[in-house]
Enzyme design. Sequence first.
Site, PDB file in Angstrom:
ATOM      1  N   GLU A  83      46.093  13.980  70.995  1.00 43.74           N
ATOM      2  CA  GLU A  83      47.443  13.449  71.217  1.00 43.74           C
ATOM      3  C   GLU A  83      48.457  14.508  71.635  1.00 43.74           C
ATOM      4  O   GLU A  83      49.511  14.169  72.194  1.00 43.74           O
ATOM      5  CB  GLU A  83      47.947  12.732  69.952  1.00 43.74           C
ATOM      6  CG  GLU A  83      48.265  13.625  68.765  1.00 43.74           C
ATOM      7  CD  GLU A  83      47.073  13.942  67.888  1.00 43.74           C
ATOM      8  OE1 GLU A  83      47.286  14.347  66.733  1.00 43.74           O
ATOM      9  OE2 GLU A  83      45.923  13.796  68.358  1.00 43.74           O
ATOM     10  N   HIS A 138      42.932  17.545  68.280  1.00 42.53           N
ATOM     11  CA  HIS A 138      44.065  16.621  68.387  1.00 42.53           C
ATOM     12  C   HIS A 138      44.285  16.244  69.857  1.00 42.53           C
ATOM     13  O   HIS A 138      45.007  16.934  70.580  1.00 42.53           O
ATOM     14  CB  HIS A 138      45.333  17.268  67.821  1.00 42.53           C
ATOM     15  CG  HIS A 138      45.337  17.380  66.329  1.00 42.53           C
ATOM     16  ND1 HIS A 138      45.757  16.359  65.505  1.00 42.53           N
ATOM     17  CD2 HIS A 138      44.942  18.390  65.515  1.00 42.53           C
ATOM     18  CE1 HIS A 138      45.641  16.740  64.245  1.00 42.53           C
ATOM     19  NE2 HIS A 138      45.144  17.971  64.226  1.00 42.53           N
ATOM     20  N   ASP A 172      70.938   3.828  71.581  1.00 36.74           N
ATOM     21  CA  ASP A 172      70.214   3.014  70.604  1.00 36.74           C
ATOM     22  C   ASP A 172      71.017   1.794  70.173  1.00 36.74           C
ATOM     23  O   ASP A 172      70.525   0.660  70.197  1.00 36.74           O
ATOM     24  CB  ASP A 172      69.846   3.858  69.377  1.00 36.74           C
ATOM     25  CG  ASP A 172      68.973   5.046  69.726  1.00 36.74           C
ATOM     26  OD1 ASP A 172      68.238   4.958  70.726  1.00 36.74           O
ATOM     27  OD2 ASP A 172      69.020   6.065  69.008  1.00 36.74           O
ATOM     28  N   LYS A 187      62.501   7.028  71.532  1.00 34.63           N
ATOM     29  CA  LYS A 187      63.693   7.057  72.370  1.00 34.63           C
ATOM     30  C   LYS A 187      63.405   6.680  73.823  1.00 34.63           C
ATOM     31  O   LYS A 187      64.168   5.943  74.444  1.00 34.63           O
ATOM     32  CB  LYS A 187      64.317   8.455  72.318  1.00 34.63           C
ATOM     33  CG  LYS A 187      65.574   8.600  73.137  1.00 34.63           C
ATOM     34  CD  LYS A 187      66.745   7.835  72.541  1.00 34.63           C
ATOM     35  CE  LYS A 187      67.243   8.514  71.283  1.00 34.63           C
ATOM     36  NZ  LYS A 187      68.491   7.909  70.778  1.00 34.63           N
ATOM     37  N   GLY A 247      45.693  14.849  58.714  1.00 34.88           N
ATOM     38  CA  GLY A 247      46.471  14.894  57.480  1.00 34.88           C
ATOM     39  C   GLY A 247      46.399  16.268  56.863  1.00 34.88           C
ATOM     40  O   GLY A 247      45.551  17.094  57.232  1.00 34.88           O
ATOM     41  N   CYS A 294      40.669  14.575  63.606  1.00 29.12           N
ATOM     42  CA  CYS A 294      40.863  15.650  62.623  1.00 29.12           C
ATOM     43  C   CYS A 294      40.466  15.180  61.223  1.00 29.12           C
ATOM     44  O   CYS A 294      39.294  14.932  60.982  1.00 29.12           O
ATOM     45  CB  CYS A 294      42.292  16.174  62.682  1.00 29.12           C
ATOM     46  SG  CYS A 294      42.515  17.768  61.830  1.00 29.12           S
ATOM     47  N   TYR A 295      41.412  15.037  60.294  1.00 30.74           N
ATOM     48  CA  TYR A 295      41.046  14.577  58.952  1.00 30.74           C
ATOM     49  C   TYR A 295      40.356  13.223  59.013  1.00 30.74           C
ATOM     50  O   TYR A 295      39.377  12.971  58.283  1.00 30.74           O
ATOM     51  CB  TYR A 295      42.281  14.498  58.051  1.00 30.74           C
ATOM     52  CG  TYR A 295      41.943  14.084  56.635  1.00 30.74           C
ATOM     53  CD1 TYR A 295      41.609  15.034  55.683  1.00 30.74           C
ATOM     54  CD2 TYR A 295      41.929  12.742  56.258  1.00 30.74           C
ATOM     55  CE1 TYR A 295      41.268  14.653  54.394  1.00 30.74           C
ATOM     56  CE2 TYR A 295      41.596  12.352  54.984  1.00 30.74           C
ATOM     57  CZ  TYR A 295      41.269  13.312  54.040  1.00 30.74           C
ATOM     58  OH  TYR A 295      40.918  12.932  52.762  1.00 30.74           O
TER      59      TYR A 295
END
Length: 516
Positions: free
Chosen positions: A173, A171, A229, A371, A57, A84-85
């Site tokens: 990710e 991070h 979509d 997506k 964050g 992280c945060y």
Amino acid sequence: MTLPRARVLVIDFGAQYAQLIARRVRENRVYSEIIPYTTDVEAIRDLQPAAIILTGGPATVFDPGAPQVPPALFELGVPILGICYGFQAMAQALGGQVEPCEPSEFGRTTARVLDQGALLVGLPAEFQVWMSHGVSVAAPPPGFRALATTDGSPVAAMESPARGLYGVQWHPEVLHSQYGRELIAQFLHTIAGLGADWTPAVFIDEAVEAIRAQVGHAQVLCGLSGGVDSAVAAALVQRAVGDQLTCVFVDTGLMRKGEPESVEQDFVEATGARLVVADAVDDFLTKLDGVTEPETKRKIIGAQFIRTFETEARRLAGERGIGFLVQGTVYPDIVESGTGTSATIKSHHNVGGLPDDLSFDLVEPLRTLFKDEVRQVGEALGLPESIVWRHPFPGPGLGIRVVGAITRERLDILREADAIAREELTAAGYDRTIWQFPVVLLADVRSVGVQGDQRTYGYPIVLRPVTSEDAMTADWGRLPYDLLEKISTRITNEVREINRVVLDITSKPPATIEWE
């Protein structure tokens, strides 16, 4: 809706990467949901999470009013991973020592493993990670052991297996962190003991059940845009409620060349659904006359979509009425339009552009999907490749690819240039390599050129080939120079109003994929 077999809650502290964390979880075939940090612990307990991830964050734990992690969260008895945060907040809440770090760490950093523990098992002694912080954990809480360190973070990873608590300062990710996906997989499968049983087929079953519960026996209208979509959303709803569904394709005048005809043919052949085409070109162009501000364009287009649907609903249903509207809203639409802990990037016509007096209840079966997940669901539903792998096209269409005021002439110019670019991209075999290929007309800019020994004063066109996984981040697509030259030559030769073609080589961030 029936609860999935396993649910990982991603608690969002305002992170720009919260959605990417959720995506990484789903790549492991584990269901994930993002919830704001303001969610009450009892509400979290009611969601029956199998594991929890605390995101990064923008705040620091020392900021007045900074988000805090309630200690009761750590007593739920489920594995928790702080990032992280979330890592710092975990350390502070449980009695660790958190301090400003010297030096601050932004970008690639070398992590050195002190103890592999359960979280870092199998990783090398040193590897590169992606950092973004100015505060670090100087000492772990009681009962934790430090697993890794960096130059700016005395404790860059820690764990307390007895309590099921784990954390990393970096991070995992993002692609820039080595072994990030392995770390997340280790947490999910080995530490939390979760299987890999959330698949497109499972999603379809849950979505069909939820749609039937929401709609009942009511009539349903679907706004079919021609993109993947809305097509997948329509196919899902048709599977759920059959002939209660009527699809409406609104010809806004803002579509690409040949798109209205393609929508009619491809979608109806693939699904057998009832399709009505509403000619609303004059309505849209009248509303957009003289409008140049992008957000205003989006809101006008979104509102006019709804008004057109309402008109069609009254015409189709008579006195029975149609109470539900299906939209192909996906998660990036929600994020960029601003939710909870995230900032508004731009309003999507199907989110921020909806009018306040909307007379439909919305059915949005894809709003939690990225997506690539939508494409997987489309394939599982049996939709043809021509629909599933069609390049994403924004709901506002060419209305946001004409930068400046919209006129019929400018739309026609852009349509021709766009058709040439797409035709050459396909012929060169780059349809799957390039994720999206916006072609943009700078309508309020003119450039001097020379064609046939005569001075011209024409429009510039921007080519914006991008590569992406989920539209949350993107890079510019490295097309061969010969292909770019061929596209440029054809556009300037065949579209007489254009005398200059330029290439956008900006990533997202800092830019967005579309110019408006």
